[in-house]
Scaffold this motif. Structure first.
Motif, mmCIF file in Angstrom:
data_model
loop_
_atom_site.group_PDB
_atom_site.id
_atom_site.type_symbol
_atom_site.label_atom_id
_atom_site.label_comp_id
_atom_site.label_asym_id
_atom_site.label_seq_id
_atom_site.Cartn_x
_atom_site.Cartn_y
_atom_site.Cartn_z
ATOM 1 N N LEU A 30 0.826 -1.210 0.000
ATOM 2 C CA LEU A 30 0.000 0.000 0.000
ATOM 3 C C LEU A 30 0.859 1.258 0.000
ATOM 4 N N HIS A 31 1.941 1.263 0.753
ATOM 5 C CA HIS A 31 2.850 2.421 0.733
ATOM 6 C C HIS A 31 3.356 2.684 -0.685
ATOM 7 N N GLU A 61 -2.969 1.077 8.494
ATOM 8 C CA GLU A 61 -2.232 2.016 9.335
ATOM 9 C C GLU A 61 -0.769 1.606 9.518
ATOM 10 N N ALA A 62 -0.276 0.723 8.667
ATOM 11 C CA ALA A 62 1.122 0.312 8.755
ATOM 12 C C ALA A 62 2.037 1.526 8.602
ATOM 13 N N ARG A 63 3.124 1.535 9.347
ATOM 14 C CA ARG A 63 4.079 2.653 9.294
ATOM 15 C C ARG A 63 5.358 2.208 8.592
ATOM 16 N N ASN A 64 5.832 3.017 7.679
ATOM 17 C CA ASN A 64 7.155 2.743 7.131
ATOM 18 C C ASN A 64 8.205 3.275 8.101
ATOM 19 N N PHE A 65 9.456 3.167 7.745
ATOM 20 C CA PHE A 65 10.501 3.552 8.697
ATOM 21 C C PHE A 65 10.629 5.067 8.848
ATOM 22 N N GLU A 66 9.854 5.824 8.086
ATOM 23 C CA GLU A 66 9.756 7.270 8.288
ATOM 24 C C GLU A 66 8.561 7.626 9.166
ATOM 25 N N THR A 75 2.039 6.463 7.283
ATOM 26 C CA THR A 75 1.069 5.486 6.819
ATOM 27 C C THR A 75 0.929 5.615 5.294
ATOM 28 N N PRO A 76 0.279 4.652 4.636
ATOM 29 C CA PRO A 76 0.031 4.799 3.200
ATOM 30 C C PRO A 76 -0.730 6.076 2.860
ATOM 31 N N LEU A 77 -1.651 6.500 3.738
ATOM 32 C CA LEU A 77 -2.393 7.733 3.486
ATOM 33 C C LEU A 77 -1.469 8.944 3.488
ATOM 34 N N LEU A 80 -7.346 10.782 10.847
ATOM 35 C CA LEU A 80 -6.775 11.391 12.054
ATOM 36 C C LEU A 80 -5.355 10.917 12.345
ATOM 37 N N SER A 81 -4.864 9.947 11.580
ATOM 38 C CA SER A 81 -3.520 9.412 11.834
ATOM 39 C C SER A 81 -2.473 10.512 11.721
ATOM 40 N N GLN A 82 -1.536 10.485 12.655
ATOM 41 C CA GLN A 82 -0.439 11.453 12.654
ATOM 42 C C GLN A 82 0.880 10.720 12.427
ATOM 43 N N ASP A 83 1.759 11.331 11.634
ATOM 44 C CA ASP A 83 3.048 10.679 11.421
ATOM 45 C C ASP A 83 3.844 10.692 12.721
ATOM 46 N N ILE A 84 4.745 9.759 12.837
ATOM 47 C CA ILE A 84 5.454 9.563 14.101
ATOM 48 C C ILE A 84 6.479 10.655 14.378
#
Length: 441
Positions: free
Chosen positions: A239-240, A264-269, A272-274, A322-326
Motif C-alpha cells: 500500500l505504501h 495504518e502500517a508505518r514505514n521507517f519514516e 502510513t500509506p495515506l 486522524l492518523s499522525q506521522d510519528i
C-alpha cells in the motif's frame, strides 16, 4: 551465473525493479484506461459534494466490479510504459539459468546461452498484451500450461536460484510483466515455501509487482497467498508503494480482495500509506504549478488525479484521516497545507467528519494547520487555504509552543495585514458566539 557478462537494458526497472523511479515518478496514466465514475459507493466519511480536478471529472468506482470488456494496457518493466520515465537503468544478469536460451540468439533483450532452453517467443508476451481483456482478464490457458510445464521441468536448484541481487525467477517474470510465467513460478515457489522470498532491497515478488504497476500479477500473487503486509528494507508495504507512485488500480486490487491489510502500517519514516499518498499528490501538484501558464502538462494532471484517487481509496476502505506521522505528528491536512496543496485541502475539508472542528485544530508539535497556512508566505493559495480552514472551524486564537497565534506568523506588508484582518475578524466572531452560547446557558 558469472561465466560471462550479459546486460539487459530497459527503462524504469533497475535490479531492484524501480528502486530509483525518481522522486515518486509514476507510470504514465496512458498505461491504463480511466475508471467509470458512475455508481461509486462512498463511505459515510466521503459522502460529500466533491468538485473534481480541472483535468476532468474523475473518480474511481472503488467497489463495483470492473467491466470485463475494458481492455487495459499495463506497462511492464520492459515495455513502452517505462519508456516515458526520466531515467534509464541497467539490470545485470550473468548467464542466468532461467533466462538463458539458444546460442547466439537474443530474446527480450538478453543474449542467450546454449545451456538451457528459453520458453517459446509466442508464450512470452507481457501482461500488458492487448489479448488480456479487462482488469481481471483471464490468463491465456495455453500460455499458462506451457509456463507450468517449463517451471516443472526445472530442477530444484534452478527454481531456488537467486542472482547477485537476490532476484528469483518470480521476481524477474514479475518485473517483465510475464503474467503466466509469474503465476506458474509463484505456484511452484509457494509449494516450496518461497513465495515471499526477498531480493537485495527487501522486496518480495508482490512488492515488485506493485512497483512495476502490474495489478493483474498483484491479484494473482495475493490469490496464491503472498503476504499482503510484507515490507521492504524501508518499511514500505504494498500500500505504501502504490500510494507513493500513484497506482490506483493496484491499490484497488489490494484493498478489494477482502484480505487483512494493515491500513495504518508505518514505514521507517513513520508514515502510513495515506500520508504517502498525500505527500506524493503534493509533489505532483507542485510540479504541475511550476509548468508554464497556459501549457498544462496533461501527464502531470493525470498523475495528480490518480494520486488523489489513491487518497480517496484509502479513506473509503477505512484509513484513518486522524492518523499522525510519528516524527512530527502531522495529519494529512497538515501535510497538504504545509505544501500549499489547495486541491487536497479542499478535498479533505469536504469530508463529513463527526467533529471536523477538532480535526482542523489538531496540533503537530504545537502548530495547527492554520499556523502552517499563515507561514505560506510565498504561496499563491495562502489566502484561500486560510479561508477554507476558517470556514471549517479553525481557531485563530490557538497558540503554538512558542506562544504564537497564526496571525503572528503572517508575512509583513499589505498582504500580511489583509490576512491578519481576516484572522482577527474571525477570532472576534468566534468570541461573540462563545459569549452568546454562555449567556443562553
Amino acid at each position: 551465473m558469472r561465466a560471462s557478462h550479459l546486460y539487459l537494458s530497459f527503462v524504469g526497472a533497475s535490479s531492484s525493479y524501480m528502486s530509483a523511479m525518481g522522486a515518486i515518478g509514476p507510470m504514465p496514466s496512458s498505461t491504463y484506461s480511466r475508471w467509470d465514475p458512475s455508481g461509486s459507493p462512498q463511505s459515510s466519511a466521503l459522502q460529500q459534494d466533491f468538485q473534481f480536478p480541472s483535468a476532468g471529472a474523475y473518480f474511481p468506482s472503488v467497489l463495483a466490479p470492473l467491466a470485463s470488456d475494458q481492455s487495459q494496457t499495463f506497462g511492464s518493466a520492459l515495455t513502452t510504459g517505462y519508456a516515458q520515465q526520466s531515467q534509464e537503468f541497467s539490470v545485470h544478469y550473468v548467464d542466468c539459468p532461467v533466462t538463458a536460451a539458444l546460442p547466439g540468439s537474443v530474446h527480450m533483450g538478453v543474449q542467450q546461452s546454449p545451456s538451457y532452453s528459453w520458453p517459446p517467443v509466442s508464450s512470452l508476451q507481457p501482461a500488458g498484451d492487448p489479448s488480456h481483456q479487462g482488469f481481471a482478464g483471464e490468463m491465456d490457458s495455453q500460455k499458462l500450461e506451457e509456463a507450468r510445464m517449463y517451471i516443472q521441468g526445472m530442477d530444484y536448484c534452478k527454481k531456488m536460484w537467486q542472482d547477485e541481487d537476490g532476484d528469483t525467477i518470480l521476481h524477474i517474470y514479475t518485473a517483465k510483466g510475464l503474467r503466466e510465467y509469474a503465476f506458474a513460478a509463484a505456484e511452484d515457489l509457494c509449494s516450496l515455501g518461497k513465495l515471499d522470498s526477498r531480493e537485495h532491497k527487501g522486496k518480495t515478488a508482490l512488492l515488485v509487482a506493485v512497483t512495476a504497476n502490474q495489478p493483474l500479477i498483484v491479484q494473482d500473487l495475493l490469490s496464491l497467498g503472498a503476504d499482503i503486509n510484507a515490507c521492504d528494507d524501508k518499511g514500505q508495504t504494498a500500500l505504501h508503494l502504490a500510494a507513493t507512485y500513484g497506482f490506483p488500480r493496484v491499490m484497488q486490487t489490494i484493498l478489494s480482495m477482502g484480505l487483512n491489510v494493515n491500513l495504518e502500517a508505518r514505514n521507517f519514516e513513520g508514515l502510513t500509506p495515506l500520508h504517502c499518498a498525500a505527500i506524493s499528490h503534493s509533489n505532483t501538484m507542485k510540479a504541475l504549478c511550476s509548468t508554464v501558464p497556459g501549457l498544462a502538462d496533461v501527464g502531470l494532471q493525470s498523475q495528480a488525479e490518480d494520486k488523489l484517487s489513491c487518497v480517496q481509496l484509502l479513506l473509503t476502505y477505512g484509513a484513518s484521516i486522524l492518523s499522525q506521522d510519528i516524527k512530527s505528528n502531522k495529519t494529512v491536512l497538515h501535510l497538504a497545507v504545509k505544501e500549499g496543496n489547495v486541491q487536497l485541502v479542499r478535498f479533505l475539508l469536504r469530508i463529513n467528519l463527526p467533529d471536523m472542528q477538532a480535526f482542523v485544530n489538531m496540533k503537530a508539535h504545537g502548530n495547527t494547520a492554520l499556523h502552517m497556512a499563515a507561514g505560506l508566505h510565498s504561496s499563491y493559495h495562502q489566502e484561500e487555504i486560510i479561508r477554507l480552514l476558517l470556514n471549517r472551524g479553525a481557531d485563530p486564537g490557538v497558540r503554538n509552543l512558542e506562544n504564537d497565534q497564526p496571525a503572528h506568523l503572517l508575512q509583513s506588508g499589505d498582504r500580511g495585514e489583509q490576512l491578519k484582518f481576516i484572522l482577527k475578524k474571525r477570532n472576534a466572531a468566534s468570541r461573540r458566539r462563545v459569549t452568546s452560547l454562555q449567556d443562553q446557558e
